[in-house]
Enzyme design. Structure first.
Site, PDB file in Angstrom:
ATOM      1  N   ASP A   1      20.436 -46.802 113.482  1.00  0.00           N
ATOM      2  CA  ASP A   1      20.621 -47.822 114.515  1.00  0.00           C
ATOM      3  C   ASP A   1      21.982 -47.562 115.154  1.00  0.00           C
ATOM      4  O   ASP A   1      22.820 -46.833 114.597  1.00  0.00           O
ATOM      5  CB  ASP A   1      20.556 -49.234 113.924  1.00  0.00           C
ATOM      6  CG  ASP A   1      20.506 -50.304 115.013  1.00  0.00           C
ATOM      7  OD1 ASP A   1      19.724 -50.140 115.964  1.00  0.00           O
ATOM      8  OD2 ASP A   1      21.253 -51.291 114.924  1.00  0.00           O
TER       9      ASP A   1
ATOM     10  N   GLU B   1      25.224 -49.510 117.674  1.00  0.00           N
ATOM     11  CA  GLU B   1      25.781 -50.652 118.409  1.00  0.00           C
ATOM     12  C   GLU B   1      26.559 -50.064 119.570  1.00  0.00           C
ATOM     13  O   GLU B   1      27.328 -49.117 119.401  1.00  0.00           O
ATOM     14  CB  GLU B   1      26.701 -51.495 117.522  1.00  0.00           C
ATOM     15  CG  GLU B   1      26.085 -51.957 116.211  1.00  0.00           C
ATOM     16  CD  GLU B   1      24.853 -52.840 116.368  1.00  0.00           C
ATOM     17  OE1 GLU B   1      24.643 -53.363 117.491  1.00  0.00           O
ATOM     18  OE2 GLU B   1      24.109 -52.991 115.392  1.00  0.00           O
TER      19      GLU B   1
END
Length: 246
Positions: free
Chosen positions: A29, A31
């Site tokens: 993932d 950010e």
């Protein structure tokens, strides 16, 4: 799985990448921030295996070449949820698209979930775990990162491996595993992540209802806006709003 480790030093990154070389599945993932820029600013990369969870800080001045090479290794399956934006950010940062990819959102949709089912909802329904989404709108570019931010970021990859196992099994049982692979195969096409200014008009809605001369003007304005936004690395809406083009 170990507790998540924040990586800000070259030696720690090298050691983590070395450990992750031994696995054939990686949960990923990112950010990032793009509210004030045209190009997304990569602020954190989360990678998890069955034994490790690392949170790599790109803003610490690290050379991420080894990490990008790991994520591009075709021998390791990359598991993401709603992968499109994360892949774009990683491609722009490292020059390669991570793959092959298993997208848990795509897999869930093929099993009857809503097409845009969220990660937290999917984890809750499939695995029975609750995820705190309180940091969804946080500023990931600010340092130092808070314990709450780090816990949130780790949660975004902690459950992906278990989700993959559950969803892959369900897809195989229904004879739909190939469908999921076909859906995600297109992620490897780098054209998905490159915007040609001449095609920027395609983002505008309703041009087909305009007169031909108005369409041509709108296309020209959209291309001009895109080039200015790219050159200045500012959001296209800061250059000229859609409403102004219309």
């Amino acid at each position: 799985m170990r507790e998540a480790t924040l990586i800000t030093q070259p030696e720690a990154l090298a050691a983590a990448v070395f450990r992750l070389q031994a696995t054939d599945r990686l949960a990923i993932d990112t950010e990032f921030m793009r509210e004030r820029t045209y190009f997304p600013q990569l602020c954190l990369v989360q990678v998890a295996s069955a034994t490790d969870c690392i949170l790599v800080d790109p803003l610490a001045g690290l050379d991420l070449a080894r990490l990008h090479a790991l994520l591009a290794d075709p021998g390791k399956l990359k598991i993401l949820h709603a992968a499109r934006q994360d892949l774009e950010v990683l491609f722009l940062a490292g020059g390669e698209v991570p793959g092959p990819v298993f997208d848990t959102q795509v897999a869930a949709a093929l099993l009857g979930f809503a097409p845009q089912v969220g990660y937290a909802e999917l984890v809750a329904r499939q695995l029975g775990h609750s995820i705190d989404k309180g940091q969804t709108r946080t500023d990931w570019s600010r340092r130092p990162l808070t314990p709450e931010q780090l816990a949130y970021a780790a949660d975004d990859v902690h459950h992906l491996l278990a989700l993959h196992a559950e969803l892959e099994s369900a897809l195989a049982a229904r004879g739909r595993a190939d469908w999921a692979a076909e859906e995600t195969a297109g992620y490897a096409n780098t054209a998905l992540y490159r915007i040609e200014p001449a095609d920027a008009w395609r983002r505008l809605k309703g041009l087909g209802r305009m007169a031909a001369t108005d369409q041509a003007a709108a296309r020209a304005l959209a291309e001009w806006r895109e080039r200015r936004a790219i050159e200045s690395d500012k959001p296209r809406g800061w250059m000229l709003a859609d409403e102004a083009i219309y």
